[in-house]
Motif scaffolding. Structure first.
Motif, short mmCIF file in Angstrom:
data_model
loop_
_atom_site.label_atom_id
_atom_site.label_comp_id
_atom_site.label_asym_id
_atom_site.label_seq_id
_atom_site.Cartn_x
_atom_site.Cartn_y
_atom_site.Cartn_z
N GLU A 170 19.83 84.55 -67.81
CA GLU A 170 20.75 84.92 -68.89
C GLU A 170 21.87 83.90 -69.08
O GLU A 170 22.75 84.10 -69.90
CB GLU A 170 21.39 86.28 -68.57
N ARG A 171 21.83 82.80 -68.35
CA ARG A 171 22.91 81.81 -68.43
C ARG A 171 22.81 81.01 -69.72
O ARG A 171 21.72 80.84 -70.28
CB ARG A 171 22.86 80.87 -67.21
N ARG A 172 23.94 80.51 -70.18
CA ARG A 172 23.96 79.69 -71.38
C ARG A 172 23.33 78.32 -71.09
O ARG A 172 23.40 77.81 -69.97
CB ARG A 172 25.40 79.49 -71.87
N LYS A 201 19.88 81.47 -80.70
CA LYS A 201 20.76 82.56 -80.29
C LYS A 201 20.87 82.54 -78.76
O LYS A 201 19.94 82.21 -78.06
CB LYS A 201 20.19 83.90 -80.75
N GLN A 202 22.02 82.91 -78.27
CA GLN A 202 22.25 82.84 -76.83
C GLN A 202 22.09 84.20 -76.14
O GLN A 202 22.46 84.33 -74.99
CB GLN A 202 23.67 82.29 -76.56
N ASP A 203 21.55 85.19 -76.82
CA ASP A 203 21.40 86.50 -76.19
C ASP A 203 20.04 86.61 -75.51
O ASP A 203 19.06 85.98 -75.91
CB ASP A 203 21.57 87.62 -77.22
N ARG A 249 22.01 74.37 -73.17
CA ARG A 249 22.16 73.50 -74.34
C ARG A 249 20.96 73.73 -75.27
O ARG A 249 19.98 73.00 -75.25
CB ARG A 249 22.23 72.05 -73.89
N ASN A 250 21.09 74.79 -76.07
CA ASN A 250 19.94 75.16 -76.89
C ASN A 250 19.70 74.23 -78.07
O ASN A 250 18.59 74.16 -78.59
CB ASN A 250 20.05 76.61 -77.38
N ARG A 278 15.84 85.44 -76.38
CA ARG A 278 15.09 84.57 -75.48
C ARG A 278 13.78 85.23 -75.06
O ARG A 278 12.73 84.59 -75.04
CB ARG A 278 15.92 84.27 -74.23
#
Length: 210
Positions: A99-101, A38-40, A103-104, A44
């Motif tokens: 909080e930056r996106r 998840k990118q939130d 490459r998860n 994280r």
């Protein structure tokens, strides 16, 4: 102070003594990559909170409780692992998580490769599946996998987070070399590779038009 058989026996002992509670470590190892997908920011922080608990559990449980009595420097490293977990918890609470996106996908893949691959190294050396080195239980697996958390941390916190793993890598590499447990030398190597991977996956600061 001790031989390779005595050291490898520690993995068997701790797994026997804490059964079935190490299943919680397996759940944590699975939950962290699930949260990282998840990118939130909340997910994280939860993931890093779990990694923080893994540092504390492996440091106090394995290094202080099992390894420290036969090797006093390991006991000091155990408390350093506890401090490392507290440092990561402080980063979560006080703005050390960006909080930056990022490459998860590749980050999660590296995480899974680490937690699923490194745990077998003591098994190969000891010749017993009971010597399995789980994330959150065994310090080598925890340190190597925990380095990937650097990808989610801001610059000032990164420097502090690197101190203990680098010192532990030097100490453990020297110890494994003396004990001639050659497969275990892959653990400090994986820790250094985890540091490099984390910096690679970490998002770059955007440049302003000026």
């Amino acid at each position: 102070m001790f031989g390779p058989q005595v050291f490898l026996r520690l993995f068997v002992r701790i797994n026997q003594d804490i059964w079935p509670w190490q299943l919680l470590a397996v759940l944590v190892a699975i939950a962290v990559p699930a949260l990282l997908l998840k990118q939130d920011g909340r997910s994280r922080r939860m993931a890093l909170g779990l990694v923080s608990m893994a540092w504390i559990a492996s440091g106090y449980g394995f290094l202080v409780g099992y390894f420290g009595p036969i090797n006093w420097p390991a006991g000091w490293f155990g408390w350093a692992f506890v401090v490392q977990g507290g440092l990561l918890a402080a980063a979560v609470l006080f703005g050390g998580v960006h909080e930056r996106r990022l490459r998860n996908g590749p980050l999660v893949l590296c995480w899974l490769m680490a937690v699923c691959g490194l745990l077998w190294l003591p098994v190969v050396e000891a010749g017993s599946w009971q010597a399995i080195a789980l994330f959150g239980v065994a310090p080598g697996t925890t340190a190597a996998t925990g380095m990937l958390a650097l990808a989610l941390m801001t610059g000032s916190w990164r420097g502090l987070y690197l101190i203990v793993p680098l010192l532990w890598s030097l100490f453990s590499a020297a110890m494994f070399w003396v004990l001639k447990t050659w497969w275990l030398l892959l653990l400090p190597m994986a820790t250094l590779m985890g540091i490099g991977a984390a910096f690679w996956f970490s998002p770059r600061q955007g440049r302003s038009p000026g």
